[in-house]
Design a protein around this motif. Structure first.
Motif, PDB file in Angstrom:
ATOM      1  N   LEU A   1     151.391  37.084  88.771  1.00  0.00           N
ATOM      2  CA  LEU A   1     152.481  36.124  88.878  1.00  0.00           C
ATOM      3  C   LEU A   1     151.991  34.794  88.327  1.00  0.00           C
ATOM      4  CD1 LEU A   1     155.321  35.580  90.020  1.00  0.00           C
ATOM      5  CD2 LEU A   1     154.229  34.937  92.160  1.00  0.00           C
TER       6      LEU A   1
ATOM      7  N   TRP B   1     154.386  38.538  95.435  1.00  0.00           N
ATOM      8  CA  TRP B   1     155.781  38.913  95.598  1.00  0.00           C
ATOM      9  C   TRP B   1     156.641  37.733  96.057  1.00  0.00           C
ATOM     10  CZ3 TRP B   1     155.887  43.606  93.633  1.00  0.00           C
ATOM     11  CH2 TRP B   1     154.783  44.449  93.811  1.00  0.00           C
TER      12      TRP B   1
ATOM     13  N   GLY C   1     159.817  41.131  92.347  1.00  0.00           N
ATOM     14  CA  GLY C   1     158.824  40.659  91.403  1.00  0.00           C
ATOM     15  C   GLY C   1     159.218  39.288  90.883  1.00  0.00           C
TER      16      GLY C   1
ATOM     17  N   GLN D   1     161.681  45.575  94.495  1.00  0.00           N
ATOM     18  CA  GLN D   1     160.735  46.655  94.736  1.00  0.00           C
ATOM     19  C   GLN D   1     161.288  47.547  95.853  1.00  0.00           C
ATOM     20  OE1 GLN D   1     158.113  46.451  92.470  1.00  0.00           O
ATOM     21  NE2 GLN D   1     159.471  44.760  91.891  1.00  0.00           N
TER      22      GLN D   1
END
Length: 239
Positions: free
Chosen positions: A9, A218, A232, A238
């Motif tokens: 990320l 997340w 995501g 997810q």
């Protein structure tokens, strides 16, 4: 819950984020690398990653939750104490809690203690929310204004209903959101949106009211019914 292979990320490690009452006045939630904890209608739960399976101990009238040193805590005014939500059972007498951050517990009269129960700086008045900002400072939401605890300074703006984490501190707002180095993720009441640094919406998915934060890589949300959703960075959910 099964997850895709972890990805990078484009933000730093997830902060410990502990917003107070949501726009509906009933939801409080806190996020950390370990998971999400929340309280709604006096009932508190914690869901740790990667399974995000809720654990909801029987506690009377929880009003606030927070993460401290990897442990999820609940503030229970009726017991005048903090209580762990999972793991090793622990109770810390602190008085009547009204708000909690990652580092401090704020009581109804504005005084504060740390997680060992020792006295700590507070601000006069009953805080609606408390948050340890991205700059490590303590902030409160008091009367719709953001107040920095260290010097009791009031930050610009008023009429705020939420206190939101930013990499450089916090911001007051009317939406629940969490900041990143490249923008933010926010809940509008009808959608979860990814917003860039220029304020442009880059992605959005349908989503009702709730709270949003970061858990590791997340983006995680929770609503008053206790539904936890995991996304995501581009808002792919997810499952």
């Amino acid at each position: 819950m099964r997850f895709l292979i972890p990805f990078l990320l484009l933000v730093s490690c997830a902060p410990t984020v502990g917003p107070g009452s949501g726009p509906d006045g009933t939801l409080r939630a806190a996020f950390s690398d370990a998971g999400v904890a929340w309280a709604a209608g006096g009932r508190a739960c914690v869901a740790r990653q990667p399974s995000f399976t809720p654990v909801c101990p029987r506690l009377p009238g929880v009003v606030a939750v927070a993460w401290h040193a990897g442990q999820a805590w609940a503030g229970v005014p009726g017991l005048a104490s903090l209580v762990t939500l999972d793991g090793a059972p622990a109770t810390v007498p602190v008085g009547r809690v009204t708000a909690m951050s990652a580092e401090r517990v704020y009581r109804e009269d504005g005084s504060a203690v740390d997680y060992a129960g020792a006295a700590a700086p507070g601000v006069r008045g009953r805080a609606a929310e408390a948050l340890t900002g991205g700059d490590g400072e303590e902030y409160l939401l008091l009367g719709g204004r953001v107040v920095r605890v260290r010097d009791a300074a009031t930050l610009p703006g008023q009429g705020f209903s939420s206190l939101n984490w930013r990499p450089g501190g916090v911001s007051g707002g009317t939406f629940r959101e969490v900041g990143t180095e490249t923008g933010s993720y926010r809940l509008t009441g009808t959608h979860l949106e990814r917003v860039d640094a220029a304020g442009q919406v880059r992605a959005r998915v349908p989503h009702g009211a709730g709270a949003v934060g970061r858990v590791g890589a997340w983006i995680v949300t929770v609503d008053t019914a206790g539904r936890v959703r995991v996304f995501g960075p581009d808002l792919g959910e997810q499952t």
